[in-house]
Design a protein around this motif. Structure first.
Motif, PDB file in Angstrom:
ATOM      1  N   TYR A   1      19.554   5.537  28.793  1.00 27.79           N
ATOM      2  CA  TYR A   1      19.483   4.268  28.054  1.00 27.79           C
ATOM      3  C   TYR A   1      19.513   3.065  29.002  1.00 27.79           C
ATOM      4  N   LEU A   2      20.328   3.170  30.051  1.00 21.42           N
ATOM      5  CA  LEU A   2      20.507   2.022  30.941  1.00 21.42           C
ATOM      6  C   LEU A   2      19.388   1.851  31.963  1.00 21.42           C
TER       7      LEU A   2
ATOM      8  N   PRO B   1      28.820   2.417  14.419  1.00 24.28           N
ATOM      9  CA  PRO B   1      27.869   3.231  15.186  1.00 24.28           C
ATOM     10  C   PRO B   1      27.970   4.716  14.836  1.00 24.28           C
ATOM     11  N   ALA B   2      29.210   5.184  14.589  1.00 26.04           N
ATOM     12  CA  ALA B   2      29.399   6.603  14.256  1.00 26.04           C
ATOM     13  C   ALA B   2      28.674   6.944  12.955  1.00 26.04           C
ATOM     14  N   LEU B   3      28.851   6.088  11.951  1.00 27.21           N
ATOM     15  CA  LEU B   3      28.190   6.328  10.662  1.00 27.21           C
ATOM     16  C   LEU B   3      26.671   6.260  10.787  1.00 27.21           C
ATOM     17  N   VAL B   4      26.188   5.265  11.558  1.00 26.31           N
ATOM     18  CA  VAL B   4      24.730   5.122  11.733  1.00 26.31           C
ATOM     19  C   VAL B   4      24.177   6.364  12.412  1.00 26.31           C
TER      20      VAL B   4
ATOM     21  N   ARG C   1      17.265   2.569  18.255  1.00 20.73           N
ATOM     22  CA  ARG C   1      18.139   3.364  19.122  1.00 20.73           C
ATOM     23  C   ARG C   1      19.593   3.153  18.718  1.00 20.73           C
ATOM     24  N   ILE C   2      20.307   4.244  18.549  1.00 21.47           N
ATOM     25  CA  ILE C   2      21.715   4.174  18.181  1.00 21.47           C
ATOM     26  C   ILE C   2      22.533   3.516  19.297  1.00 21.47           C
ATOM     27  N   GLU C   3      22.086   3.706  20.546  1.00 20.38           N
ATOM     28  CA  GLU C   3      22.818   3.131  21.685  1.00 20.38           C
ATOM     29  C   GLU C   3      22.895   1.604  21.587  1.00 20.38           C
ATOM     30  N   ASP C   4      21.852   0.991  21.011  1.00 22.35           N
ATOM     31  CA  ASP C   4      21.868  -0.471  20.880  1.00 22.35           C
ATOM     32  C   ASP C   4      22.996  -0.924  19.946  1.00 22.35           C
ATOM     33  N   VAL C   5      23.283  -0.106  18.927  1.00 16.52           N
ATOM     34  CA  VAL C   5      24.381  -0.448  18.007  1.00 16.52           C
ATOM     35  C   VAL C   5      25.706  -0.346  18.760  1.00 16.52           C
ATOM     36  N   VAL C   6      25.835   0.708  19.574  1.00 16.07           N
ATOM     37  CA  VAL C   6      27.075   0.878  20.362  1.00 16.07           C
ATOM     38  C   VAL C   6      27.238  -0.310  21.320  1.00 16.07           C
TER      39      VAL C   6
ATOM     40  N   GLY D   1      20.413  -5.362  12.877  1.00 19.22           N
ATOM     41  CA  GLY D   1      19.635  -6.146  13.838  1.00 19.22           C
ATOM     42  C   GLY D   1      19.537  -5.445  15.177  1.00 19.22           C
ATOM     43  N   ALA D   2      20.665  -4.868  15.634  1.00 18.40           N
ATOM     44  CA  ALA D   2      20.672  -4.172  16.920  1.00 18.40           C
ATOM     45  C   ALA D   2      19.832  -2.898  16.829  1.00 18.40           C
TER      46      ALA D   2
END
Lengths: 473, 172
Positions: free
Chosen positions: A169-170, B107-110, A384-389, A377-378
């Motif tokens: 991701y990075l 994030p976990a739920l998503v 990508r789930i990583e963007d939410v994190v 939005g993220a």
């Protein structure tokens, strides 16, 4: 407009949320939207300052000093009318100056090479660090951290991976959308939730409007000299990279007090001049602050940084290309800013009473909605789930920055300016090594270098001037 | 005192971040590490100075410049901010932990359920459990969120959103 009305949140929060929604748009409507967001947030933040003694946006704090006492005296309508007229005319002044400067801007940009851009970036970062709230050391350190974060990912010069720690991701580095969403939208809502405010404004009932709107609007013409001087202050401050509306409005307020003569004692007790000056300066700054942003890609504020991020995502590069071949987009932004300021003032005055109800909206209802929109939005940016994190990680970091008095603006602006800084530093070093340029004899570099030194030295010079040299380090 | 300790811890965390970057920089080529080091060294020095200032707040008060608020002297003019809800450090700490837990849940739920289900579900849970709202408000807002997500991203933009690990695992 509505977001600026909600204390604790701001137009910047909405801009952070809006970036990801404009990804699929053409550049033109995206520019129109961001112009409207920059212009729309300014006046409405002052309405809560006048009605509740709570600034919707940071620069509105100056309006609060005299606006709220006016509301307490039953002159809320007068103060809002004055604020609306001053705001609309002030923004027109700033836009007019911006249009006048466009031909000059093009010539100026052509005089800038990599060495000048490097020095301009350093000067901009130094100014941000020096003028934002918090200590100079924290400001500079935050800018340094922002630059370091911008270095994460693939180094195009050496083809090395930097600071990825094995993460796929990075490899592309941190993208600005999730970082900005986290640092502003998520952090603000975490702060609201942790402080335990029951309603956004901290009050349980909406304020009532009283006084005369017309009388307030006409007062700007009664003090037209002050309005013009304050607009000029706002314009000049707006053109300095990284000096925002808060500085403009407080400097203009200070000017109004200093030039009031015998009436000085009325300030702070509901003097209408204390509303005219900060409102004119704050709104005049908007147009002028686009000068460094559009010409050099040096954002003047969080809002300008987000505008720059949006432009980058749409493949628009500030500078020569934008100011020559894409001038239509620049004018779209300018007119959007102009009309949104007027519309906000008109609609704001008409709807102020109803919008006041929003400030008693419960935090408990708003927080999960903003969290969800930030996550969305993220996520939709690159699916990508990583963007939410990353967004929520930066949200927690942003909360601590806010809690412990670390300025966030230097970090986000440094993050945006990082690639510009690195590219120009590398090109300059290479050209210097090859003997193609002499960095130390270029006049613009020397002027910007001197400005940087003065900016960083200013906090140390002031006590000497005030007769307290023993406190300088 | 506690707040001061936390302040120091935060500066220490930033210093730790810079130290990790320094460690990673050592592994870069000579050319590659040039620009990062030009930023990293002064940043580390500034963070160390800040840590010393956090440890000795008395020194800061004596030399007020180190906590220079702003060059324009705005802080002196700024009116006292509106009163925030007063709460004890303990209840604030509990609230913070609770908010962080909810934040971590998103994030976990998503990841598990995909945004189309996860975000309305998060909204429903937050409103019902944390905000203690009634069923009508909680369900109404969750349905509105689902409608917005489905309408805007699936129906209009035709985007294929992440489906969620759990659904894939269950073969749904």
């Amino acid at each position: 407009m509505v977001f600026a009305f909600l204390p604790g949140l701001s137009g910047v929060t909405l801009m952070a949320l809006a970036i990801s929604f404009t990804l699929t748009w053409d550049p033109l409507p995206a520019m129109l939207l961001f112009g409207a967001l920059v212009g729309g947030a300014t006046f409405m933040g002052s309405v809560t300052a006048i009605l509740f003694n709570i600034p919707g946006t940071s620069p509105s704090a100056a309006t609060m000093i005299d606006g709220y006492p006016m509301a307490e005296q039953g002159l809320a309508r007068t103060a809002i009318g004055c604020s609306a007229m001053s705001s609309a005319l002030g923004s027109s002044f700033g836009v007019f100056v911006l249009i006048l400067l466009i031909p000059v801007m093009r010539e100026t940009i052509l005089a800038f090479g990599s060495a000048e851009f490097l020095m301009l970036t350093i000067c901009g970062l130094a100014t941000i660090a020096a003028v934002t709230r918090g200590s100079l050391i924290k400001g500079l350190a935050a800018a340094g951290i922002g630059l370091l974060i911008s270095f994460v990912g693939f180094d195009s010069r050496t083809a090395e991976l930097r600071y990825t720690f094995g993460s796929e991701y990075l490899r592309d580095g941190f993208t600005v959308v999730p970082v900005f969403l986290g640092f502003y939208a998520v952090a603000e809502v975490i702060h609201l939730a942790v402080t335990g405010r029951r309603t956004i404004s901290g009050k349980s009932r909406a304020g009532e409007l009283s006084g005369s709107l017309i009388d307030g609007a006409m007062s700007v013409f009664r003090h037209f000299g002050l309005f013009i001087r304050s607009s000029m202050i706002g314009t000049l401050i707006g053109m300095i990279p990284a000096v925002g509306g808060t500085v403009a409005s407080f400097v203009a307020y200070g000017h109004a007090v200093q030039t009031a003569g015998k009436d000085r004692g009325k300030f702070g007790r509901g003097d209408i001049r204390g509303v005219i000056a900060p409102e004119a300066a704050h709104d005049a700054k908007d147009g002028a602050s686009l000068v460094p942003t559009l010409a050099f890609g040096i954002p003047g504020s969080e809002g300008a940084a987000l505008l720059l991020a949006m432009m980058t995502l749409h493949g628009l590069a500030p500078g020569r290309e934008l100011m020559t071949n894409q001038l239509d987009l620049v004018f779209a932004l300018i007119w959007s800013l102009f009309f949104s300021n007027w519309m906000t003032s008109i609609v704001g005055v008409l709807a102020a009473g109803h919008l006041a109800q929003l400030t008693v909206l419960r935090t408990q209802l708003l927080a999960p909605v903003i969290f969800s929109l930030a996550a969305l939005g993220a996520f939709v940016y690159k699916n990508r789930i990583e963007d939410v994190v990353v967004a929520f990680g930066f949200g927690v970091a942003g909360y601590y920055f806010k809690t412990y008095g670390w300025p966030r603006i230097p970090l986000v602006i440094a993050l945006v300016l990082g690639p510009l800084f690195e590219t120009n530093l590398q090109i300059t070093l290479q050209l210097q090594r090859l003997g193609r340029i002499n960095f130390w004899t270029r006049p613009i570099v020397l002027v910007l270098g001197a400005l940087t030194v003065v900016t960083l030295a200013l906090p140390f010079i002031r006590p000497f001037k005030a007769g307290k040299p023993d406190k300088a380090l | 005192m506690m707040r001061n300790n936390n302040r120091q811890l935060f500066t220490l965390a930033l210093l730790g971040f810079a130290a990790v970057i320094l460690y990673a920089t050592a592994g870069l080529s000579e050319v590659g590490r040039l620009v990062p080091l030009a930023v990293l060294v002064p940043t580390l020095v500034l963070l160390l100075v800040q840590l010393c200032l956090d440890v000795a707040p008395g020194f800061v008060q004596k030399h007020s410049l180190l906590e220079q608020k702003d060059v324009f002297g705005i802080e002196q003019m700024r009116p006292t901010p509106a009163e925030e809800a007063t709460s004890s450090a303990a209840s604030r700490g509990r609230r913070k932990l609770s908010v962080f837990a909810w934040v971590a849940m998103i994030p976990a739920l998503v990841y598990l359920l995909g945004p189309l289900i996860a975000l309305p579900l998060f909204l429903l849970l937050y409103l019902k459990v944390r905000s203690k709202e009634g069923w009508a408000v909680s369900i109404g807002m969750a349905v509105a969120m689902f409608g917005f997500l489905y309408g805007a991203f699936v129906a209009v933009l035709n985007l294929r959103l992440h489906e969620g690990w759990l659904w894939n695992r269950l073969g749904l």
